[in-house]
Design a protein around this motif. Sequence first.
Motif, PDB file in Angstrom:
ATOM      1  N   LEU A   9       0.839  -1.205   0.000  1.00 26.38           N
ATOM      2  CA  LEU A   9       0.000   0.000   0.000  1.00 26.38           C
ATOM      3  C   LEU A   9       0.866   1.245   0.000  1.00 26.38           C
ATOM      4  O   LEU A   9       1.843   1.331   0.724  1.00 26.38           O
ATOM      5  N   GLY A  10       0.509   2.208  -0.806  1.00 33.12           N
ATOM      6  CA  GLY A  10       1.254   3.461  -0.873  1.00 33.12           C
ATOM      7  C   GLY A  10       0.644   4.485   0.067  1.00 33.12           C
ATOM      8  O   GLY A  10      -0.340   4.226   0.757  1.00 33.12           O
ATOM      9  N   PRO A  11       1.220   5.671   0.092  1.00 33.55           N
ATOM     10  CA  PRO A  11       0.682   6.724   0.951  1.00 33.55           C
ATOM     11  C   PRO A  11      -0.655   7.233   0.416  1.00 33.55           C
ATOM     12  O   PRO A  11      -0.957   7.109  -0.763  1.00 33.55           O
ATOM     13  N   VAL A  12      -1.443   7.781   1.299  1.00 33.82           N
ATOM     14  CA  VAL A  12      -2.719   8.376   0.913  1.00 33.82           C
ATOM     15  C   VAL A  12      -2.429   9.686   0.198  1.00 33.82           C
ATOM     16  O   VAL A  12      -1.642  10.501   0.668  1.00 33.82           O
ATOM     17  N   ILE A  13      -3.057   9.889  -0.949  1.00 28.16           N
ATOM     18  CA  ILE A  13      -2.841  11.104  -1.736  1.00 28.16           C
ATOM     19  C   ILE A  13      -4.154  11.860  -1.825  1.00 28.16           C
ATOM     20  O   ILE A  13      -5.180  11.294  -2.204  1.00 28.16           O
ATOM     21  N   LEU A  14      -4.130  13.121  -1.448  1.00 23.40           N
ATOM     22  CA  LEU A  14      -5.320  13.951  -1.564  1.00 23.40           C
ATOM     23  C   LEU A  14      -5.503  14.375  -3.009  1.00 23.40           C
ATOM     24  O   LEU A  14      -4.558  14.730  -3.690  1.00 23.40           O
ATOM     25  N   ARG A  15      -6.721  14.380  -3.448  1.00 27.72           N
ATOM     26  CA  ARG A  15      -7.060  14.767  -4.814  1.00 27.72           C
ATOM     27  C   ARG A  15      -8.019  15.961  -4.760  1.00 27.72           C
ATOM     28  O   ARG A  15      -9.233  15.778  -4.721  1.00 27.72           O
ATOM     29  N   PRO A  16      -7.487  17.197  -4.746  1.00 28.96           N
ATOM     30  CA  PRO A  16      -8.356  18.377  -4.625  1.00 28.96           C
ATOM     31  C   PRO A  16      -9.423  18.452  -5.705  1.00 28.96           C
ATOM     32  O   PRO A  16     -10.540  18.883  -5.439  1.00 28.96           O
ATOM     33  N   SER A  17      -9.123  18.028  -6.911  1.00 29.62           N
ATOM     34  CA  SER A  17     -10.130  18.105  -7.973  1.00 29.62           C
ATOM     35  C   SER A  17     -11.319  17.196  -7.671  1.00 29.62           C
ATOM     36  O   SER A  17     -12.462  17.525  -8.007  1.00 29.62           O
ATOM     37  N   PHE A  18     -11.090  16.066  -7.011  1.00 30.10           N
ATOM     38  CA  PHE A  18     -12.190  15.184  -6.627  1.00 30.10           C
ATOM     39  C   PHE A  18     -13.112  15.874  -5.625  1.00 30.10           C
ATOM     40  O   PHE A  18     -14.327  15.834  -5.756  1.00 30.10           O
ATOM     41  N   TYR A  19     -12.526  16.544  -4.623  1.00 27.86           N
ATOM     42  CA  TYR A  19     -13.335  17.229  -3.624  1.00 27.86           C
ATOM     43  C   TYR A  19     -14.079  18.409  -4.232  1.00 27.86           C
ATOM     44  O   TYR A  19     -15.220  18.695  -3.871  1.00 27.86           O
ATOM     45  N   ALA A  20     -13.476  19.090  -5.194  1.00 26.18           N
ATOM     46  CA  ALA A  20     -14.157  20.186  -5.887  1.00 26.18           C
ATOM     47  C   ALA A  20     -15.352  19.644  -6.664  1.00 26.18           C
ATOM     48  O   ALA A  20     -16.437  20.245  -6.662  1.00 26.18           O
ATOM     49  N   PHE A  21     -15.178  18.502  -7.313  1.00 24.20           N
ATOM     50  CA  PHE A  21     -16.284  17.885  -8.049  1.00 24.20           C
ATOM     51  C   PHE A  21     -17.424  17.510  -7.101  1.00 24.20           C
ATOM     52  O   PHE A  21     -18.590  17.748  -7.405  1.00 24.20           O
ATOM     53  N   MET A  22     -17.108  16.928  -5.970  1.00 20.86           N
ATOM     54  CA  MET A  22     -18.146  16.541  -5.010  1.00 20.86           C
ATOM     55  C   MET A  22     -18.885  17.765  -4.467  1.00 20.86           C
ATOM     56  O   MET A  22     -20.103  17.733  -4.290  1.00 20.86           O
ATOM     57  N   LEU A  23     -18.159  18.838  -4.187  1.00 20.47           N
ATOM     58  CA  LEU A  23     -18.791  20.072  -3.724  1.00 20.47           C
ATOM     59  C   LEU A  23     -19.737  20.605  -4.785  1.00 20.47           C
ATOM     60  O   LEU A  23     -20.881  20.975  -4.497  1.00 20.47           O
ATOM     61  N   PHE A  24     -19.276  20.655  -6.031  1.00 21.06           N
ATOM     62  CA  PHE A  24     -20.102  21.173  -7.110  1.00 21.06           C
ATOM     63  C   PHE A  24     -21.340  20.293  -7.326  1.00 21.06           C
ATOM     64  O   PHE A  24     -22.437  20.786  -7.564  1.00 21.06           O
ATOM     65  N   LYS A  25     -21.178  18.989  -7.198  1.00 20.53           N
ATOM     66  CA  LYS A  25     -22.311  18.069  -7.338  1.00 20.53           C
ATOM     67  C   LYS A  25     -23.373  18.361  -6.278  1.00 20.53           C
ATOM     68  O   LYS A  25     -24.569  18.348  -6.560  1.00 20.53           O
ATOM     69  N   GLN A  26     -22.944  18.645  -5.063  1.00 14.54           N
ATOM     70  CA  GLN A  26     -23.890  18.993  -3.997  1.00 14.54           C
ATOM     71  C   GLN A  26     -24.599  20.307  -4.298  1.00 14.54           C
ATOM     72  O   GLN A  26     -25.773  20.465  -4.006  1.00 14.54           O
ATOM     73  N   ALA A  27     -23.888  21.265  -4.863  1.00 11.18           N
ATOM     74  CA  ALA A  27     -24.476  22.561  -5.159  1.00 11.18           C
ATOM     75  C   ALA A  27     -25.455  22.483  -6.327  1.00 11.18           C
ATOM     76  O   ALA A  27     -26.478  23.164  -6.328  1.00 11.18           O
ATOM     77  N   VAL A  28     -25.153  21.666  -7.324  1.00  8.60           N
ATOM     78  CA  VAL A  28     -25.993  21.600  -8.519  1.00  8.60           C
ATOM     79  C   VAL A  28     -27.318  20.901  -8.244  1.00  8.60           C
ATOM     80  O   VAL A  28     -28.368  21.373  -8.653  1.00  8.60           O
ATOM     81  N   ARG A  29     -27.310  19.801  -7.558  1.00  2.21           N
ATOM     82  CA  ARG A  29     -28.519  19.033  -7.229  1.00  2.21           C
ATOM     83  C   ARG A  29     -29.657  19.182  -8.234  1.00  2.21           C
ATOM     84  O   ARG A  29     -30.161  20.270  -8.443  1.00  2.21           O
ATOM     85  N   GLY A  30     -30.107  18.167  -8.798  1.00  7.00           N
ATOM     86  CA  GLY A  30     -31.315  18.196  -9.623  1.00  7.00           C
ATOM     87  C   GLY A  30     -31.285  19.190 -10.771  1.00  7.00           C
ATOM     88  O   GLY A  30     -30.379  19.217 -11.573  1.00  7.00           O
ATOM     89  N   ARG A  31     -32.303  20.031 -10.818  1.00  8.21           N
ATOM     90  CA  ARG A  31     -32.464  20.948 -11.951  1.00  8.21           C
ATOM     91  C   ARG A  31     -31.972  22.350 -11.610  1.00  8.21           C
ATOM     92  O   ARG A  31     -32.738  23.300 -11.564  1.00  8.21           O
ATOM     93  N   SER A  32     -30.727  22.518 -11.401  1.00  2.00           N
ATOM     94  CA  SER A  32     -30.164  23.842 -11.144  1.00  2.00           C
ATOM     95  C   SER A  32     -29.720  24.464 -12.459  1.00  2.00           C
ATOM     96  O   SER A  32     -29.394  23.768 -13.406  1.00  2.00           O
ATOM     97  N   ARG A  33     -29.709  25.784 -12.485  1.00  2.23           N
ATOM     98  CA  ARG A  33     -29.183  26.452 -13.670  1.00  2.23           C
ATOM     99  C   ARG A  33     -28.201  27.529 -13.244  1.00  2.23           C
ATOM    100  O   ARG A  33     -28.341  28.128 -12.178  1.00  2.23           O
ATOM    101  N   MET A  34     -27.225  27.754 -14.109  1.00  4.93           N
ATOM    102  CA  MET A  34     -26.200  28.756 -13.837  1.00  4.93           C
ATOM    103  C   MET A  34     -26.791  30.150 -14.037  1.00  4.93           C
ATOM    104  O   MET A  34     -27.554  30.371 -14.969  1.00  4.93           O
ATOM    105  N   LEU A  35     -26.410  31.065 -13.168  1.00  5.25           N
ATOM    106  CA  LEU A  35     -26.804  32.461 -13.295  1.00  5.25           C
ATOM    107  C   LEU A  35     -25.598  33.276 -13.738  1.00  5.25           C
ATOM    108  O   LEU A  35     -24.453  32.879 -13.508  1.00  5.25           O
ATOM    109  N   PRO A  36     -25.838  34.431 -14.346  1.00  6.22           N
ATOM    110  CA  PRO A  36     -24.701  35.275 -14.723  1.00  6.22           C
ATOM    111  C   PRO A  36     -23.986  35.797 -13.490  1.00  6.22           C
ATOM    112  O   PRO A  36     -24.614  36.019 -12.451  1.00  6.22           O
ATOM    113  N   SER A  37     -22.687  35.988 -13.600  1.00  7.89           N
ATOM    114  CA  SER A  37     -21.910  36.508 -12.474  1.00  7.89           C
ATOM    115  C   SER A  37     -20.719  37.283 -13.006  1.00  7.89           C
ATOM    116  O   SER A  37     -20.341  37.165 -14.162  1.00  7.89           O
TER     117      SER A  37
END
Length: 86
Positions: A9-37
């Motif tokens: 077994l190797g060392p545990v490696i953090l994958r920031p892009s994975f956590y960003a994807f999971m955060l975004f998935k929680q924010a999007v939920r269902g039928r969300s739409r992007m707003l201008p910003s």
Amino acid sequence: MRWYQNDNLGPVILRPSFYAFMLFKQAVRGRSRMLPSSVASGAADGLKVWPLWGEPERELRVVLLNKRAADSLDVLLRIAKPGGFG
């Protein structure tokens, strides 16, 4: 108690892009739409902003991502309430 050791077994490696994807998935939920910003010019190179409108819940969710890991950012979020949003 016996501890199991596995030298393959190797060392545990953090994958920031994975956590960003999971955060975004929680924010999007269902039928969300992007707003201008927009982002002020001083923070534009290190700050990403995704405002999302969730229609079933009539809920505004905003994802902020600081892409400069070594710097902290103070953020002032201004939200204009155009017609049609709760």
